[in-house]
Design a protein around this motif. Structure first.
Motif, PDB file in Angstrom:
ATOM      1  N   CYS A 292       7.655   3.762   0.286  1.00 25.55           N
ATOM      2  CA  CYS A 292       8.853   2.940   0.462  1.00 25.55           C
ATOM      3  C   CYS A 292       9.532   2.516  -0.841  1.00 25.55           C
ATOM      4  N   GLY A 293       8.870   2.565  -1.984  1.00 21.78           N
ATOM      5  CA  GLY A 293       9.510   2.185  -3.246  1.00 21.78           C
ATOM      6  C   GLY A 293       9.977   0.741  -3.219  1.00 21.78           C
ATOM      7  N   GLY A 294      11.297   0.521  -3.055  1.00 18.04           N
ATOM      8  CA  GLY A 294      11.846  -0.826  -2.967  1.00 18.04           C
ATOM      9  C   GLY A 294      12.174  -1.253  -1.550  1.00 18.04           C
ATOM     10  N   ASP A 314       3.346   1.657   0.348  1.00 19.20           N
ATOM     11  CA  ASP A 314       3.319   2.457  -0.873  1.00 19.20           C
ATOM     12  C   ASP A 314       1.954   2.283  -1.508  1.00 19.20           C
ATOM     13  N   LEU A 315       1.566   3.267  -2.308  1.00 19.80           N
ATOM     14  CA  LEU A 315       0.293   3.170  -3.032  1.00 19.80           C
ATOM     15  C   LEU A 315       0.396   2.185  -4.189  1.00 19.80           C
ATOM     16  N   SER A 316       1.602   2.058  -4.762  1.00 21.81           N
ATOM     17  CA  SER A 316       1.823   1.178  -5.908  1.00 21.81           C
ATOM     18  C   SER A 316       1.949  -0.271  -5.455  1.00 21.81           C
ATOM     19  N   ASP A 317       1.152  -1.182  -6.080  1.00 18.55           N
ATOM     20  CA  ASP A 317       1.260  -2.593  -5.729  1.00 18.55           C
ATOM     21  C   ASP A 317       2.614  -3.154  -6.147  1.00 18.55           C
ATOM     22  N   LYS A 318       3.206  -2.625  -7.238  1.00 18.47           N
ATOM     23  CA  LYS A 318       4.523  -3.086  -7.679  1.00 18.47           C
ATOM     24  C   LYS A 318       5.589  -2.744  -6.641  1.00 18.47           C
ATOM     25  N   ALA A 319       5.486  -1.570  -6.045  1.00 19.79           N
ATOM     26  CA  ALA A 319       6.455  -1.169  -5.022  1.00 19.79           C
ATOM     27  C   ALA A 319       6.329  -2.053  -3.780  1.00 19.79           C
TER      28      ALA A 319
END
Length: 451
Positions: A292-294, A314-319
């Motif tokens: 999902c990104g943002g 998303d895999l990224s915690d920041k995303a």
């Protein structure tokens, strides 16, 4: 129907006007479909590369602003005025451009623009009013420059892309609207700018054409030139031997309207809506964006197709945090009580979902440019398609995927064990990159397990 024909049809009407909307290259037919759905099937439409032109009643402009597939909206003031450019003598060509100002009937288009924008500026100032406005503008600019220098030392750069912190209610309230722009506040005389786009070879550059046309407009109307804090932007579109003129109704692209935090590859809202149009979620369906990104795809889905439920992650915690912050901003800033969206942190190749539970799969796959690389994409695309085949409902499930890495997708589809059939491939332009949108349908083949 050509642009010249639809403009001619609206020219003699007291209420109909010709509008120009810009859209990402490749999505023109989808934008035309939305225009007809929201403004009427009998509407006069002319699609062109990166644009859709149409006629509608000026009193229906609120319906035009509801279009979610377009980036900018303009009002056509004049179209295809023939100009015998010499393409050799710059001075002669400059006079031809300046003379355009007197060939255009400004009365109707300026009134329509003013009615739409609710502009309280003076459209026809006297020379004395103009000279006083110039003096006030210079004083204001000196004052603003001084304030800016004083504030510069206290500035703290925002790094939204690197934020891993959920915002508090107080921090959300302080955020500006994503589409907010500065407005002239130093005078009552209309402030304007001219932008020029050219196709073909000419004796002048685009900036020079804008200066010629803008100078003639200033001489005629006594408006103030302001390239930043303007009220009205006039767009001069120059072809080899003709010109059309548009009055911009959107100072900032509509693709930013619902996103407060942009990541390194956040997809434009208008692109998201066009992808959603291809999938066409129906009420009650579950839609998933596993990368999902943002959060722009599920957010746009909630506005455009609000009767579906959206899973994102998303895999990224920041995303994940960026998506949650965007949703919280919409809750607070636009008084929206809630969206049918669930946000998770997960691996898109191992989703924590039951078999055959999702109806639609929409995502922006890593291009291998700013995110990922083409070597890793080969494995990621294949594993993602197989995993999505597990959670997607057989026969009726479908996927809409955007990618620039068409070679990886060409390998992934046949390698996905016959779970997917390609229904459509749409060539599109994303940020100057030649990308493609793939519309896949889930076959009826029973899922046999991952490798």
């Amino acid at each position: 129907m050509s642009l010249q024909e639809i403009f001619s049809n609206s020219k003699d009407s007291s209420t109909d006007c010709t509008f120009e909307t810009t859209v990402g290259s490749g999505f023109e037919k989808l934008a035309e479909k939305e225009v007809k759905r929201k403004l009427g099937n009998d509407i006069q439409v002319c699609p062109a590369r990166g644009r859709v032109f149409f006629n509608t009643d000026i009193n229906k402009y609120s319906k035009v602003t509801e279009l979610r597939s377009v980036n900018n909206i303009s009002l056509i003031g004049a179209t295809f005025l023939d100009i015998p450019f010499s393409n050799e003598n710059k001075e002669d060509d400059a006079e031809q451009i300046k003379d355009l100002v007197n060939r255009i009937d400004w009365t109707k288009c300026l009134k329509a623009w003013a009615d739409i924008m609710s502009c309280g500026r003076e459209f026809y100032p006297t020379l004395e009013q103009y000279e006083e406005a110039v003096k006030r503008k210079k004083r204001s600019q000196r004052s603003k420059k001084k304030i800016k220098l004083e504030q510069k030392a206290d500035e703290v750069p925002l790094e939204d892309d690197e934020s891993t912190k959920l915002l508090s209610d107080e921090e959300i309230e302080k955020l500006p609207e994503p589409s907010s722009t500065g407005k002239p506040d130093y005078l009552n005389v209309l402030a304007f700018r001219v932008t020029c786009y050219r196709t073909g070879k000419h004796s002048f550059q685009s900036q020079e054409a804008a200066e010629y046309f803008g100078g003639a407009l200033q001489d005629k109307f006594h408006w103030i030139v302001d390239l930043v804090n303007y009220d009205l932007e006039i767009v001069l579109n120059v072809a080899s031997k003709s010109v059309y003129v548009a009055l911009n109704l959107t100072q900032e692209s509509l693709h930013r309207r619902n996103i407060y935090f942009f990541g390194p590859t956040t997809l434009q809202s208008t692109t998201c809506f066009n992808m959603l149009q291809i999938a066409n979620p129906v009420p009650g369906e579950i839609v998933i964006d596993p990368l999902c990104g943002g959060g722009s795809i599920p957010i746009e889905g909630c506005f455009g197709f609000p009767s579906s439920f959206y899973l994102s992650g998303d895999l990224s915690d920041k995303a994940v945090v960026r998506t949650k912050n965007n949703l919280q901003c919409l809750y607070r800033k636009k008084n929206i009580p809630g969206f049918p969206v669930d946000v998770n942190q997960w691996d898109c190749t191992r989703l924590p979902l039951r078999d055959s539970i999702v109806d639609v799969f929409i995502t922006d796959l890593p291009f291998g440019k700013r995110m990922g690389n083409k070597f890793l994409n080969r494995g990621l695309y294949k594993k993602s398609l197989i995993e999505l085949a597990r959670v997607i409902v057989p026969k009726t499930g479908r996927a809409v995927l955007l990618t620039h890495d068409k070679s990886a997708m060409a390998r992934a589809i046949p390698a996905s064990k016959g779970y997917w059939n390609q229904a459509q491939k749409l060539s599109v332009n994303i940020g100057g990159l030649k990308a493609a949108v793939y519309h896949l349908n889930r076959t009826g083949k029973e899922f046999e397990g991952s490798e």
